[in-house]
Every structure is written in structure tokens, then in C-alpha cells.
Design a protein around this motif. Structure first.
Motif, PDB file in Angstrom:
ATOM      1  N   GLU A 295      -1.313  -2.057  10.321  1.00  0.00           N
ATOM      2  CA  GLU A 295      -0.897  -2.106   9.035  1.00  0.00           C
ATOM      3  C   GLU A 295      -1.082  -0.618   8.503  1.00  0.00           C
ATOM      4  O   GLU A 295      -0.212   0.071   7.864  1.00  0.00           O
ATOM      5  N   VAL A 296      -2.211  -0.107   8.937  1.00  0.00           N
ATOM      6  CA  VAL A 296      -2.579   1.709   8.416  1.00  0.00           C
ATOM      7  C   VAL A 296      -1.335   2.348   9.154  1.00  0.00           C
ATOM      8  O   VAL A 296      -1.084   3.362   8.443  1.00  0.00           O
ATOM      9  N   ALA A 297      -0.981   1.952  10.468  1.00  0.00           N
ATOM     10  CA  ALA A 297      -0.156   2.859  11.023  1.00  0.00           C
ATOM     11  C   ALA A 297       1.350   2.759  10.306  1.00  0.00           C
ATOM     12  O   ALA A 297       1.882   3.627  10.387  1.00  0.00           O
TER      13      ALA A 297
ATOM     14  N   THR B  87       1.745   1.875   7.219  1.00  0.00           N
ATOM     15  CA  THR B  87       1.847   2.630   6.032  1.00  0.00           C
ATOM     16  C   THR B  87       1.984   4.090   6.003  1.00  0.00           C
ATOM     17  O   THR B  87       2.457   4.774   5.104  1.00  0.00           O
ATOM     18  N   LEU B  88       1.240   4.693   7.091  1.00  0.00           N
ATOM     19  CA  LEU B  88       1.409   6.041   7.220  1.00  0.00           C
ATOM     20  C   LEU B  88       2.355   6.585   8.019  1.00  0.00           C
ATOM     21  O   LEU B  88       2.465   7.951   8.180  1.00  0.00           O
ATOM     22  N   GLY B  89       2.964   5.898   8.509  1.00  0.00           N
ATOM     23  CA  GLY B  89       3.941   6.119   9.723  1.00  0.00           C
ATOM     24  C   GLY B  89       3.618   6.787  10.800  1.00  0.00           C
ATOM     25  O   GLY B  89       4.208   7.647  11.127  1.00  0.00           O
ATOM     26  N   LYS B  90       2.376   6.419  11.300  1.00  0.00           N
ATOM     27  CA  LYS B  90       1.986   7.049  12.383  1.00  0.00           C
ATOM     28  C   LYS B  90       1.662   6.001  13.445  1.00  0.00           C
ATOM     29  O   LYS B  90       1.927   4.707  13.194  1.00  0.00           O
ATOM     30  N   SER B  91       1.410   6.361  14.637  1.00  0.00           N
ATOM     31  CA  SER B  91       1.266   5.371  15.857  1.00  0.00           C
ATOM     32  C   SER B  91      -0.191   4.554  15.694  1.00  0.00           C
ATOM     33  O   SER B  91      -1.109   5.274  15.282  1.00  0.00           O
TER      34      SER B  91
ATOM     35  N   LEU C 261      -7.750   3.456   4.033  1.00  0.00           N
ATOM     36  CA  LEU C 261      -6.870   2.254   3.982  1.00  0.00           C
ATOM     37  C   LEU C 261      -7.819   1.421   5.424  1.00  0.00           C
ATOM     38  O   LEU C 261      -7.426   0.197   4.976  1.00  0.00           O
ATOM     39  N   ARG C 262      -8.581   1.939   5.820  1.00  0.00           N
ATOM     40  CA  ARG C 262      -9.113   0.922   6.877  1.00  0.00           C
ATOM     41  C   ARG C 262     -10.320   0.265   6.257  1.00  0.00           C
ATOM     42  O   ARG C 262     -10.404  -0.982   6.481  1.00  0.00           O
TER      43      ARG C 262
ATOM     44  N   PHE D 126       0.897  -0.993   0.190  1.00  0.00           N
ATOM     45  CA  PHE D 126      -0.064  -0.053   0.025  1.00  0.00           C
ATOM     46  C   PHE D 126       0.765   1.299  -0.056  1.00  0.00           C
ATOM     47  O   PHE D 126       0.481   2.375  -0.555  1.00  0.00           O
ATOM     48  N   ARG D 127       1.957   1.026   0.509  1.00  0.00           N
ATOM     49  CA  ARG D 127       2.900   2.339   0.444  1.00  0.00           C
ATOM     50  C   ARG D 127       3.174   2.621  -1.027  1.00  0.00           C
ATOM     51  O   ARG D 127       3.174   3.752  -1.448  1.00  0.00           O
TER      52      ARG D 127
END
Lengths: 280, 180
Positions: B147-149, B151-155, B137-138, B74-75
Motif C-alpha cells: 500500500e505504501v508502494a 500510495t507513492l507510485g513506486k515498486s 507511511l510505514r 493516504f493519497r
């Protein structure tokens, strides 16, 4: 409280995405059920509406077939590992070139220059190109050679399309893109462009000429490269577009991808030497 | 049934069956994600094809431990879409009109579904970019929170909060529309 709700909502969404009903999850959280139910219904609606979007099955099958051809090609040509002793590979290539000429004869090498990816002599053609790249001494010379090789790949794509052999097009496109990436890299960074499959290694010690007159020699080379790119890009793109006009429906999809990627890569390479975009 | 990790490992070794399995598992979600973002079936098909070709090209460098495979894929898709949208000059409103749904042959059903999807997309446009990305994404790509976290580089906590707040905002938008 809000964080707790976010957690419970997240858990219920996960369960819902795995096929559980909203009610079944809410039963486990009776105190939050009233607040969560409308939110879960919104989540359910979005997911349901998005699930109705499907691609055409024939497109899915066609891409899979192209990918499998690319995987097969990869099996035949295992990924090259980057190692510290890259220079050894250069000498091995040079030696191979001599052996190829001695064992197969100069005639074979010459004959290979017109071969196509599905022909026996094509690996000889690629080996010869790698040798030429090895012997191109400066980064600009290499970049010029990569430009010519990118055009050669474009002509091969057009010819394969004309013969209806669309399976070869994605891999050829990737090769074309790689050649142009190396052109961009050479212009952009001024670092040494090395052979296909290797990482570019910065020059550790500049030559005395570079120290005395930095950028002067390079500036002239880049201007020549710009001219070469300016002539080569339209030739390649026109060949691909002409092939597209005459291609079957099945080949058109692969060619569309080739045209898009080639245009993007040429634009990037040309932007490094000139700010103007390519004419449509 | 082999785990995804073992399938990915075989795909890295250029096993075409393993790659086909990964393709089959992720194709529809990647296509849907791209289609809803770019709004044009032909472009979505091209971009989806490019995502898998890029994945094939780069899979040798993929490391299972650093990021789950679907998040990695997804990235690639997200970057392709960002790159594409950056270049596109057409207006978003024009694009929305082009969106169509392809799951039925009955023109009435297709039209109804198209309108529903258009309405949904118009509402999603009212969210913040981060909230919208989490929704894509969700709920559209159906990726787990972790995996969403990735992909987005978030916690994960940030993704949970974005997901919750996005749905609360959408609920308010839907409620307002129902009462108008």
C-alpha cells in the motif's frame, strides 16, 4: 545479500506492526539476527513514539457526526451520473422549471429563494438555480452566476451557523467550492461550463464570431467576471468570519473549515483572472 | 466480520455505518500522519476533517481493484498536506517547537514524550524526502509495503530498499548522538 536483508527486514517489520515481538521474528532468521536487531529496535521506537499521538476524542466524535450528516444528505440526493445525453437533462430541467411554476405558483418559487437547507422549499431553490444555470448561454455568464451562487451559499452557511446548525455547513461548503471550481474552470480553459454534476464538454465547433475575433468578447466578459469576483469574495468571507466570531465552540470547527475552503477556492478563482492574492 | 472490500462497497452506496467503520479504522493513522507532517494540532484536525470530507465526496469514483482503500485515503491526505505546506510560510523549526503529545495528563510524562517526538522528528528531517515519506507511511501510518508502494507510485522493491536504507541511516544518527 543487501536485497535479502531488505526483504527479511520488511517481513519482520510487518510482523512487528501486527504485534509480534522482535525476538520472535529474529528466531526465524538466526544468521541475520545480529545485524537486524538494532534496526528493528529503531523501527519499533519510531512506531511506539508515533502511536502516542492521539487526537482529542471529542474532535473525533464531532467529525464523525458531521460526516454522518453528509452521508445522510448524500442518501437523499444520490450522485448524478454523467451520460452522453446530458442535453436531455437540460430540457428536463427546463420542463421541470415550467412545471414547478405552474404547479406551485410563482409565489412559491419566490418564497423558496430565501429558504435554508433545513427548510421544505430549499430543494425548489436549488432546482431554480439549476434552471438559471441551464439558461445561461455563454461560459462567462455561467461563471458569473456560479459566483453569485457561491456568495449565496456563504450567506446560508453564516445563517446556519448563527442558528447553531453546524451539521449543514460541510455540505454547503462543498457546494460553494463546486460553484467556484466552475468559475475557475470557465476562466482557465475557455471551455463550456455545464450544470452541476455534469462534466464540462469542450465546444466542438467555435461560433463564426469566435473564429473571426477570438478572445475579444471573452476578454470583456472575463474582466466583468473579475470585478464581480472582487466584490463577491470579500462579502462572502466577511460574512463567514463574522459568523465565526459569534459562533459557539462546536460550530467554530465547521466554520473554520468553511472559511479555509472558501478562501482557497476564491483565491484560485481570482488567480485565474488576477495574479494578486486575497487580502488576509 | 465483513471484509474491508465489502465495507467499502457499502460506503460507496452511502451506507453511513460502513463509512463510520472506515472512519474509525483509519482516523487515528491519518491524524497522526498529518500531525507529524504539519506539526500543529489545530491544523492537523482541520486537515484530517478535510481528508474524510473529500473521501466522502469522491468515494463514488473509487475503484477497489486499482488501489487499496487505505492507500487511496493516504493519497488524499498526502495531497492535502502537500497543498497545505506549499502555502505555509512559517519556518519548520518554529513548527517543531509547537509539536505536543496528547496521550497523558501527567505534565512530566507529556514533556518527556514531547521531547522524544521532537528528537525523532528532527532526526527524520535528516533523511531524504523519499526515505522520510516511507517512514511516515510505514511506521507511523502502519501501511503494508504494497500500500505504501501504491500510495507513492513506486515498486514494492523500491519501497523495501527505501525503508531499509532509512532505518540504517536513522540507526547511524542515533548511534552518533549516543556517543556525543
Amino acid at each position: 545479500m543487501s536485497k535479502k536483508l531488505e526483504d527479511i527486514f520488511g517481513k519482520c517489520v510487518s510482523r512487528m506492526l501486527q504485534g509480534e515481538s522482535i525476538e520472535s521474528c529474529l528466531k526465524d532468521y538466526p544468521e541475520e539476527a545480529d545485524g537486524l536487531k538494532p534496526l528493528l529496535q529503531v523501527a519499533f521506537t519510531i512506531n511506539k513514539e508515533a502511536s502516542s499521538l492521539l487526537s482529542a476524542p471529542e474532535f473525533k466524535a464531532r467529525v464523525l457526526s458531521q460526516l454522518q450528516s453528509a452521508v445522510s444528505a448524500k442518501q437523499r440526493r444520490p450522485e448524478k451520473k454523467v451520460n452522453f445525453f446530458g442535453w436531455q437533462r437540460r430540457w428536463a430541467l427546463a420542463l421541470t422549471a415550467v412545471l414547478v411554476v405552474l404547479l406551485t405558483g410563482a409565489g412559491t418559487v419566490a418564497a423558496a429563494s430565501d429558504s435554508l437547507p433545513d427548510e421544505t422549499l430549499y430543494p425548489v431553490k436549488l432546482a431554480t438555480e439549476r434552471v438559471r444555470l441551464t439558461f445561461a448561454l455563454s461560459d462567462v455568464s455561467k461563471a458569473k452566476l456560479h459566483t453569485r451562487l457561491a456568495e449565496r451559499r456563504a450567506m446560508e452557511i453564516a445563517e446556519m451557523a448563527r442558528q447553531g446548525k453546524s451539521d449543514a455547513i460541510p455540505e454547503l461548503t462543498q457546494r460553494l467550492v463546486k460553484h467556484l471550481e466552475k468559475v475557475s474552470y470557465a476562466v482557465e480553459s475557455g471551455e463550456q461550463v455545464v450544470d452541476e454534476g455534469q462534466l464540462a464538454v469542450p465546444k466542438v465547433v467555435p461560433s463564426p464570431a469566435e473564429v473571426a475575433a477570438p478572445g475579444v468578447k471573452r476578454g470583456k466578459g472575463v474582466r466583468e467576471l473579475k470585478e464581480l469576483l472582487g466584490e463577491s469574495a470579500p462579502r462572502s468571507l466577511t460574512a463567514l468570519e463574522n459568523a465565526y466570531e459569534q459562533a459557539s465552540q462546536a460550530t467554530k470547527a465547521a466554520l473554520k473549515y468553511a472559511i479555509r475552503e472558501s478562501r482557497r477556492s476564491y483565491e484560485k478563482a481570482m488567480q485565474e483572472t488576477a495574479p494578486e492574492p486575497l487580502e488576509p | 466480520m465483513p471484509s474491508e472490500e465489502s465495507v467499502v462497497r457499502r460506503a460507496i452506496e452511502a451506507d453511513s455505518q460502513a463509512f463510520a467503520q472506515l472512519y474509525d479504522e483509519h482516523f487515528d493513522k491519518i491524524y497522526r500522519y498529518i500531525y507529524l507532517k504539519v506539526g500543529d494540532r489545530g491544523e492537523a484536525e482541520d486537515l484530517t476533517q478535510q481528508v474524510f470530507l473529500k473521501a466522502l465526496e469522491a468515494i463514488g469514483r473509487y475503484k477497489w481493484r486499482s488501489i487499496p482503500f487505505s492507500a487511496w485515503l493516504f493519497r488524499i491526505a498526502r495531497n492535502q498536506v502537500i497543498d497545505y505546506l506549499r502555502k505555509r510560510t512559517r519556518q519548520m523549526t518554529m513548527v517543531l517547537d509547537e509539536r505536543i503529545v496528547s496521550d497523558g495528563t501527567d505534565p512530566v510524562v507529556v514533556t518527556e514524550r514531547r521531547l522524544e517526538v521532537q528528537e525523532l522528528l528532527a532526526n527524520l528531517e535528516k533523511l531524504s524526502p523519499a526515505q522520510r515519506e516511507v517512514i511516515y507511511l510505514r511506521f507511523i501510518a502502519e501501511l503494508p509495503i504494497a500500500e505504501v508502494a501504491k500510495t507513492l507510485g513506486k515498486s514494492e522493491g523500491a519501497v523495501k530498499a527505501l525503508q531499509y536504507n532509512a532505518v540504517v541511516a536513522l540507526r547511524k544518527i542515533f548511534f552518533r548522538e549516543e556517543n556525543e
